[in-house]
Scaffold this active site. Sequence first.
Site, PDB file in Angstrom:
ATOM      1  N   MET A 184       0.800  -1.071   0.041  1.00 40.58           N
ATOM      2  CA  MET A 184      -0.064  -0.070   0.120  1.00 40.58           C
ATOM      3  C   MET A 184       0.877   1.139   0.097  1.00 40.58           C
ATOM      4  SD  MET A 184      -2.845  -1.277   2.926  1.00 40.58           S
ATOM      5  CE  MET A 184      -1.523  -1.814   3.998  1.00 40.58           C
ATOM      6  N   GLN A 240     -10.622   3.569   0.061  1.00 40.65           N
ATOM      7  CA  GLN A 240     -10.358   4.941   0.627  1.00 40.65           C
ATOM      8  C   GLN A 240     -10.915   5.864  -0.301  1.00 40.65           C
ATOM      9  OE1 GLN A 240      -6.048   4.652  -0.043  1.00 40.65           O
ATOM     10  NE2 GLN A 240      -5.615   4.094   1.935  1.00 40.65           N
ATOM     11  N   THR A 277       2.321   1.563   6.139  1.00 43.52           N
ATOM     12  CA  THR A 277       1.770   2.741   5.358  1.00 43.52           C
ATOM     13  C   THR A 277       1.009   3.654   6.640  1.00 43.52           C
ATOM     14  OG1 THR A 277      -0.084   3.749   4.150  1.00 43.52           O
ATOM     15  CG2 THR A 277      -0.507   1.433   5.169  1.00 43.52           C
ATOM     16  N   ASN A 278       1.371   4.954   6.419  1.00 41.74           N
ATOM     17  CA  ASN A 278       0.898   5.890   7.562  1.00 41.74           C
ATOM     18  C   ASN A 278      -0.715   5.737   7.656  1.00 41.74           C
ATOM     19  OD1 ASN A 278       3.079   7.639   8.725  1.00 41.74           O
ATOM     20  ND2 ASN A 278       3.510   7.238   6.619  1.00 41.74           N
ATOM     21  N   THR A 279      -1.353   5.896   6.702  1.00 44.44           N
ATOM     22  CA  THR A 279      -2.688   6.068   6.251  1.00 44.44           C
ATOM     23  C   THR A 279      -3.675   5.077   7.135  1.00 44.44           C
ATOM     24  OG1 THR A 279      -2.741   7.515   4.550  1.00 44.44           O
ATOM     25  CG2 THR A 279      -4.622   6.485   4.939  1.00 44.44           C
ATOM     26  N   CYS A 305       3.669  10.234   4.647  1.00 48.89           N
ATOM     27  CA  CYS A 305       3.366   8.905   3.492  1.00 48.89           C
ATOM     28  C   CYS A 305       4.655   8.230   3.274  1.00 48.89           C
ATOM     29  CB  CYS A 305       2.786   9.647   2.428  1.00 48.89           C
ATOM     30  SG  CYS A 305       2.576   8.176   0.947  1.00 48.89           S
ATOM     31  N   THR A 306       4.676   6.982   3.455  1.00 53.63           N
ATOM     32  CA  THR A 306       5.878   6.160   3.198  1.00 53.63           C
ATOM     33  C   THR A 306       6.420   6.099   1.747  1.00 53.63           C
ATOM     34  OG1 THR A 306       4.419   4.198   2.950  1.00 53.63           O
ATOM     35  CG2 THR A 306       5.175   4.667   5.136  1.00 53.63           C
ATOM     36  N   GLU A 307       5.840   6.657   0.748  1.00 53.06           N
ATOM     37  CA  GLU A 307       6.381   6.892  -0.381  1.00 53.06           C
ATOM     38  C   GLU A 307       6.870   8.429  -0.477  1.00 53.06           C
ATOM     39  OE1 GLU A 307       3.681   3.574  -0.926  1.00 53.06           O
ATOM     40  OE2 GLU A 307       3.039   5.700  -0.131  1.00 53.06           O
TER      41      GLU A 307
END
Length: 239
Positions: A10, A52, A83-85, A198-200
Site C-alpha cells: 500500500m 479509501q 503505510t501511515n494512512t 506517507c511512506t512513499e
Amino acid sequence: MRILGLIGGMSWESTALYYRHLNEIARDRLGGLHSAKVLLWSFDFAEIAECQSQGDWDGATALMIDAARRLQAGGAEALVICTNTMHKMAEELERASGLPVLHIADATAQAIRRTACARPLLLATRFTMEQAFYRERLRQRHGIDCVIPDEADRALVHRIIYEELCRGVVSPDSKAAYLDVIDRLRRSEGVDGVILGCTEITMLIGAGDVDFPVFDTTRLHAESAMAFAIDGAAAPSRN
C-alpha cells in the site's frame, strides 16, 4: 529475534523500502549473514485505494483485519503496517489479532522529541493530513502539534502520492512542488521540520533537500520495528 508481520502493498513501492531497511538494520546490528525475520501480507493496492476513495473505511478495516489474522496464524509476534494512512484502524487490528501494532506515529514522535523541532509540517495523503487519527495521536500521546498545508496544497501533495509515487514515478517537477510547499509553510507558519507522513514521499525528498529536520517515517518505523525484534523493546501501550 522476534518475527514481524508486515501488512504491505500500500503501495508495494514503499513496502520494498521497508524490506530493505529491515534487513539492512538486522545486518548492521547483528553482523554476518543476519537478516530480519518477517512475514509479509501484500495487498493488491487497487482494492484498498478503492475503499479509501469511496470512504468505505469499514470495508478497508475488514480487509486489514483479515491480513492481520493471517499473519498472526503464521507466527507473527507484532504487526507493522507499512503505510501511515492505514494506521487509522490500528486499534481494530490489535483487538482482532491479539498482536501489538508497532505504531508509525509513535516511532516518528520519538524522533521528533530528540530534536528541537516544535512545529513540524505534516505531508501525507489527504486522509492522514485531514483526519484526526494520526495528528491526534501525536498531540495526545506525545504533545506534538503538526501544521498541515492548505486545501490546495493538500490536494497537490495527495495527487502526487497516488498518481506518481505509488506508481514508481519520481518527477523533478513534483519534487520542486513539494519543496515549494515546505518553503512557503516555513515562511508563513514557522514550521521547523517536516514529517514525510506517507511512506512513499521518501522516494521524492530527503534530509539533503532542506536545512531543518526531516522525519522519514518509513525508515523510523523500520528502526522501531527492529528494536522490538532484536532488543525485545516493549511494545507500546494499547490504551
